[in-house]
Motif scaffolding. Structure first.
Motif, PDB file in Angstrom:
ATOM      1  N   GLY A   1       0.897  -1.181  -0.006  1.00 28.10           N
ATOM      2  CA  GLY A   1      -0.007   0.095   0.012  1.00 28.10           C
ATOM      3  C   GLY A   1       0.751   1.210   0.091  1.00 28.10           C
ATOM      4  O   GLY A   1       0.308   2.289   0.280  1.00 28.10           O
ATOM      5  N   THR A   2       1.953   1.147  -0.429  1.00 29.52           N
ATOM      6  CA  THR A   2       3.093   2.316  -0.429  1.00 29.52           C
ATOM      7  C   THR A   2       2.502   3.286  -1.689  1.00 29.52           C
ATOM      8  O   THR A   2       2.136   2.757  -2.514  1.00 29.52           O
ATOM      9  CB  THR A   2       4.417   1.945  -0.599  1.00 29.52           C
ATOM     10  N   SER A   3       2.511   4.560  -1.361  1.00 29.11           N
ATOM     11  CA  SER A   3       2.112   5.455  -2.377  1.00 29.11           C
ATOM     12  C   SER A   3       2.805   5.399  -3.697  1.00 29.11           C
ATOM     13  O   SER A   3       4.231   4.815  -3.349  1.00 29.11           O
ATOM     14  CB  SER A   3       1.984   6.891  -1.976  1.00 29.11           C
ATOM     15  N   GLY A   4       2.411   5.689  -4.760  1.00 24.87           N
ATOM     16  CA  GLY A   4       3.279   5.458  -6.296  1.00 24.87           C
ATOM     17  C   GLY A   4       4.342   6.268  -6.101  1.00 24.87           C
ATOM     18  O   GLY A   4       5.349   5.705  -6.513  1.00 24.87           O
ATOM     19  N   ARG A   5       4.485   7.614  -5.699  1.00 23.13           N
ATOM     20  CA  ARG A   5       5.623   8.422  -5.607  1.00 23.13           C
ATOM     21  C   ARG A   5       6.757   7.544  -4.813  1.00 23.13           C
ATOM     22  O   ARG A   5       7.939   7.529  -5.435  1.00 23.13           O
ATOM     23  CB  ARG A   5       5.388   9.587  -5.088  1.00 23.13           C
ATOM     24  N   GLN A   6       6.287   7.205  -3.499  1.00 23.45           N
ATOM     25  CA  GLN A   6       7.413   6.741  -2.701  1.00 23.45           C
ATOM     26  C   GLN A   6       7.905   5.477  -3.294  1.00 23.45           C
ATOM     27  O   GLN A   6       8.952   4.971  -3.191  1.00 23.45           O
ATOM     28  CB  GLN A   6       6.568   6.226  -1.296  1.00 23.45           C
ATOM     29  N   ARG A   7       7.007   4.688  -3.911  1.00 20.44           N
ATOM     30  CA  ARG A   7       7.367   3.095  -4.561  1.00 20.44           C
ATOM     31  C   ARG A   7       8.600   3.432  -5.349  1.00 20.44           C
ATOM     32  O   ARG A   7       9.516   2.709  -5.565  1.00 20.44           O
ATOM     33  CB  ARG A   7       6.326   2.642  -5.121  1.00 20.44           C
ATOM     34  N   LEU A   8       8.325   4.505  -6.394  1.00 21.41           N
ATOM     35  CA  LEU A   8       9.275   4.747  -7.313  1.00 21.41           C
ATOM     36  C   LEU A   8      10.548   5.110  -6.834  1.00 21.41           C
ATOM     37  O   LEU A   8      11.794   4.995  -7.262  1.00 21.41           O
ATOM     38  CB  LEU A   8       8.631   5.742  -8.452  1.00 21.41           C
ATOM     39  N   GLN A   9      10.386   6.422  -5.815  1.00 20.85           N
ATOM     40  CA  GLN A   9      11.897   6.480  -5.330  1.00 20.85           C
ATOM     41  C   GLN A   9      12.603   5.385  -4.743  1.00 20.85           C
ATOM     42  O   GLN A   9      13.595   5.542  -4.715  1.00 20.85           O
ATOM     43  CB  GLN A   9      11.320   7.517  -3.958  1.00 20.85           C
ATOM     44  N   GLU A  10      11.772   4.642  -3.779  1.00 19.23           N
ATOM     45  CA  GLU A  10      12.392   3.551  -3.136  1.00 19.23           C
ATOM     46  C   GLU A  10      12.933   2.500  -4.247  1.00 19.23           C
ATOM     47  O   GLU A  10      14.024   2.274  -3.966  1.00 19.23           O
ATOM     48  CB  GLU A  10      11.364   2.698  -2.105  1.00 19.23           C
ATOM     49  N   ALA A  11      12.368   2.289  -5.122  1.00 18.18           N
ATOM     50  CA  ALA A  11      12.702   1.410  -6.299  1.00 18.18           C
ATOM     51  C   ALA A  11      13.852   1.963  -7.076  1.00 18.18           C
ATOM     52  O   ALA A  11      15.067   1.325  -7.240  1.00 18.18           O
ATOM     53  CB  ALA A  11      11.621   1.189  -7.325  1.00 18.18           C
ATOM     54  N   ALA A  12      13.972   3.155  -7.046  1.00 16.25           N
ATOM     55  CA  ALA A  12      15.298   3.962  -7.835  1.00 16.25           C
ATOM     56  C   ALA A  12      16.380   3.754  -6.934  1.00 16.25           C
ATOM     57  O   ALA A  12      17.394   3.467  -7.273  1.00 16.25           O
ATOM     58  CB  ALA A  12      14.740   5.370  -8.122  1.00 16.25           C
ATOM     59  N   ARG A  13      16.197   4.153  -5.501  1.00 11.74           N
ATOM     60  CA  ARG A  13      17.074   4.064  -4.787  1.00 11.74           C
ATOM     61  C   ARG A  13      18.055   2.584  -4.878  1.00 11.74           C
ATOM     62  O   ARG A  13      19.126   2.421  -4.824  1.00 11.74           O
ATOM     63  CB  ARG A  13      16.843   4.343  -3.284  1.00 11.74           C
ATOM     64  N   LEU A  14      16.984   1.868  -4.673  1.00 10.55           N
ATOM     65  CA  LEU A  14      17.329   0.147  -4.643  1.00 10.55           C
ATOM     66  C   LEU A  14      18.065  -0.258  -5.790  1.00 10.55           C
ATOM     67  O   LEU A  14      19.256  -1.048  -5.985  1.00 10.55           O
ATOM     68  CB  LEU A  14      16.551  -0.676  -4.488  1.00 10.55           C
ATOM     69  N   LEU A  15      17.671   0.315  -7.137  1.00  9.50           N
ATOM     70  CA  LEU A  15      18.370  -0.126  -8.532  1.00  9.50           C
ATOM     71  C   LEU A  15      19.927   0.826  -8.434  1.00  9.50           C
ATOM     72  O   LEU A  15      20.936   0.127  -8.969  1.00  9.50           O
ATOM     73  CB  LEU A  15      17.627   0.380  -9.296  1.00  9.50           C
TER      74      LEU A  15
END
Lengths: 410, 226
Positions: free
Chosen positions: B112-126
């Protein structure tokens, strides 16, 4: 955002399986067209039939005075009940159950003459209420006669549209003097052409009506054969019929249970029956359309089963990273819902076009014009929603119940 | 972190009952780096599925971070997989139609993470796995090693304490495999528990502890110097 993702997934699937998705949508669209068109045409047919039936009149009860069939207070059966116009008016004023009333003394085969045009007509003497009851709407510029015409026994006439065209061709008849049976009458209104599929004693187009008081003065207060009444309230004729029976049986001394004494044509009751009949017809047509739509739904369910099967591994992965059962359920159902929604939208648009085309083209009068009513769209959308739900739920449940381990190894 | 006692798992294959696990006891602490080694059919994959809450044991108890999970329902298990466990598979299991970024963000959707946060987190991990310049690539535009690094990033999404990898280098060349193992070592140094199932002795020897499984039982459990 979750929904946005799912929607994107749907369009990706759609691109990947163009033909299959298109066929599933087509099935839904086809079913939608079936539902909408059948209901719309049925609705138009109903409206047209009702309009045609109401050509004779609305909320109308016609009562013929007949012969008694039962002995009563020492009198033999077979006695003719007789009323004069004045008696009818007296009854109409006395009974609150009667909304509008009119006697209808009639002479047929009278000559009507204007200039050197001559035509045979039937002339009736009626009340202003008769015009309302019998849907005798005047052409613009004319009018039906009113209470003052009645009171003053004016020599005014309201003529049928056929009478008008025979006497006046294209000319304006309002204010012109015509001779009825050799007596001068001023034409104050002509009947607007109407669809009339039932009558007694001729269509209104070929009739002339005059105030009953004038009629009585000209041709005598003869016995009337029938009277015309409208109940008050208009939708319930039973209390009025009962009241009339009570009133007349007391006044003319016949058995109140003697059904032969009065012969009653109750269009209020007939209307109710017709409504029921068309309701049934609509239900049948709607059901036929809905079944077609359900067949489309089976197509969607099939496509969804295939998609679920193809995506088993992906579903396993989604479960492995934490998708709950309802996430998977929702994803599949949303996809089925979108196929149904798009197919339905296509079907609705196409139906609009077809209805528009039919309305533009000439159709037989009895069939009427198809009508795209809010009710039709409401029914269609409900059926679509139902089909979407049902066609989605089974594949979705299969997907949601997959064992993640087996799905990943698929 | 992990305490399993006398775990058994049997499958019904027609008339025959196959016992994949015949009673396994195992304790794995936080920050441990464990390799589960065994030939195919030894039950190591079944063990990993149970450890990862993808499957439930037929008998025995399993406590994960102090919580008994052997009797949980499907959705409760899904929640644990979502929040406490990160999976890495031999065949990557990336969504073919989604970009690297979306693949990494996938577990967060189910949190249920918000869309913005998801993409930020995913970018950080990549970025962390060295794929900052490949975020918008689809899996078929990436090499095998890059795909597996995307999978590692996905396993890290949501910061789970336990990383489970099932033959993570099985489909990779030596060099790419080394990169993945190096990533695991980094994770362990940050305090995560990493369990790698493998039949590759070289990979196993880089772990701090090797558990050998054979015929559904623990044959040998050895700690080795890091």
């Amino acid at each position: 955002m979750f929904f946005l993702q799912l929607t994107r997934q749907f369009f990706q699937d759609m691109r990947a399986r163009k033909l299959r998705t298109f066929l599933a949508m087509f099935g839904i669209g086809w079913g939608t067209v079936a539902v909408v068109l059948l209901l719309a045409i049925g609705g138009g047919f109903h409206a047209a039939s009702k309009k045609a039936m109401h050509g004779m009149g609305e909320h109308l009860v016609v009562i013929w005075l007949s012969r008694t069939t039962k002995a009563y207070e020492g009198m033999q059966p077979g006695r003719q009940i007789t009323m004069k116009s004045s008696d009818v008016v007296e009854m109409g004023r006395a009974l609150p159950e009667i909304g509008l009333y009119s006697p209808e003394p009639r002479r047929s085969g009278l000559s009507a003459q204007y200039d050197n045009h001559r035509v045979k007509v039937s002339v009736s003497g009626v009340t202003p209420g008769y015009g309302i009851m019998r849907n005798m709407i005047p052409e613009p510029g004319g009018r039906f006669f009113n209470d003052r015409d009645v009171k003053a026994r004016r020599r005014v006439a309201f003529i049928g549209n056929k009478v008008k065209s025979k006497l006046f061709d294209e000319g304006d008849p309002i204010g012109q003097i015509i001779l009825l049976d050799g007596r001068p009458f001023t034409v104050i209104g002509t009947l607007q052409e109407k669809t009339q599929t039932s009558d007694y004693g001729g269509r209104d187009a070929g009739k002339v009506v005059v105030p009953y008081t004038t009629y009585t003065a000209m041709w005598g207060d003869q016995n009337v054969r029938n009277i015309v009444v409208r109940p008050n309230p208009v939708n319930d004729s039973e209390p009025m019929k009962k009241a009339i029976y009570t009133y007349l049986s007391q006044k003319y001394r016949f058995d109140p249970t003697d059904e032969g004494a009065l012969s009653i044509w109750d269009t209020v009751e007939m209307d109710r029956f017709t409504d029921w009949f068309f309701w049934g017809l609509q239900a049948l047509l709607g059901l036929g359309g809905a079944l077609t739509l359900c067949a489309g739904g089976i197509g969607v369910a099939n496509v969804m089963f295939l998609i679920v099967r193809e995506r088993t591994r992906e579903i396993g992965l989604r479960m492995a990273v934490g998708a709950r059962d309802w996430h998977i359920l929702l994803q599949v159902m949303l996809e089925a819902g979108l196929i149904v929604a798009l197919g339905g939208l296509g079907g609705l648009s196409f139906s609009f076009l077809v209805i528009w085309a039919i309305q533009a083209a000439p159709t037989p009068e009895w069939l009427g014009q198809p009508q795209f009513s809010p009710l039709v769209s409401l029914i269609t959308i409900s059926v679509l929603a139902f089909v979407g739900l049902i066609s989605g739920i089974f594949p979705a449940r299969r997907a949601a119940r997959l064992d993640p381990v087996k799905a990943l190894e698929f | 972190m992990i305490e399993i006692r006398d775990i058994k798992k049997s499958y019904q294959m027609g008339e025959v009952t196959v016992e994949a696990l015949r009673g396994i006891d195992l304790n794995i602490g936080s920050g441990e780096y464990v390799a589960i080694l065994g030939p195919s059919g030894s039950g190591k994959s079944t063990l990993m599925q149970i450890l990862g809450c993808l499957d439930t044991p037929t008998a025995g108890t399993y406590q994960l971070s102090g919580r008994e999970v052997s009797g949980l329902k499907r959705n409760e298990l899904a929640e644990i997989r979502n929040k406490q466990v990160g999976f890495i598979f031999q065949s990557f299991n990336l969504l073919a139609h989604a970009s690297a970024l979306e693949n990494v963000a996938l577990p967060l959707i189910y949190r249920g993470t918000s869309g913005r946060q998801r993409l930020q987190e995913a970018a950080r991990l990549l970025e962390r796995v060295g794929l900052a310049d490949r975020m918008d690539h689809k899996p078929n535009e990436l090499s095998g090693g890059q795909r597996q690094r995307v999978a590692v990033a996905r396993a890290l999404a949501g910061d789970p304490d336990l990383i489970l990898a099932d033959e993570p280098t099985g489909n990779l060349d030596t060099h790419s495999g080394d990169e993945i193992v190096a990533l695991f070592e980094e994770l362990v140094s940050e305090g995560k528990s990493v369990i790698v199932v493998t039949h590759d002795l070289e990979i196993a020897q880089r772990a701090h502890r090797v558990v050998r499984i054979r015929d559904g039982v623990v044959e040998e459990d050895t700690r080795q110097a890091a």
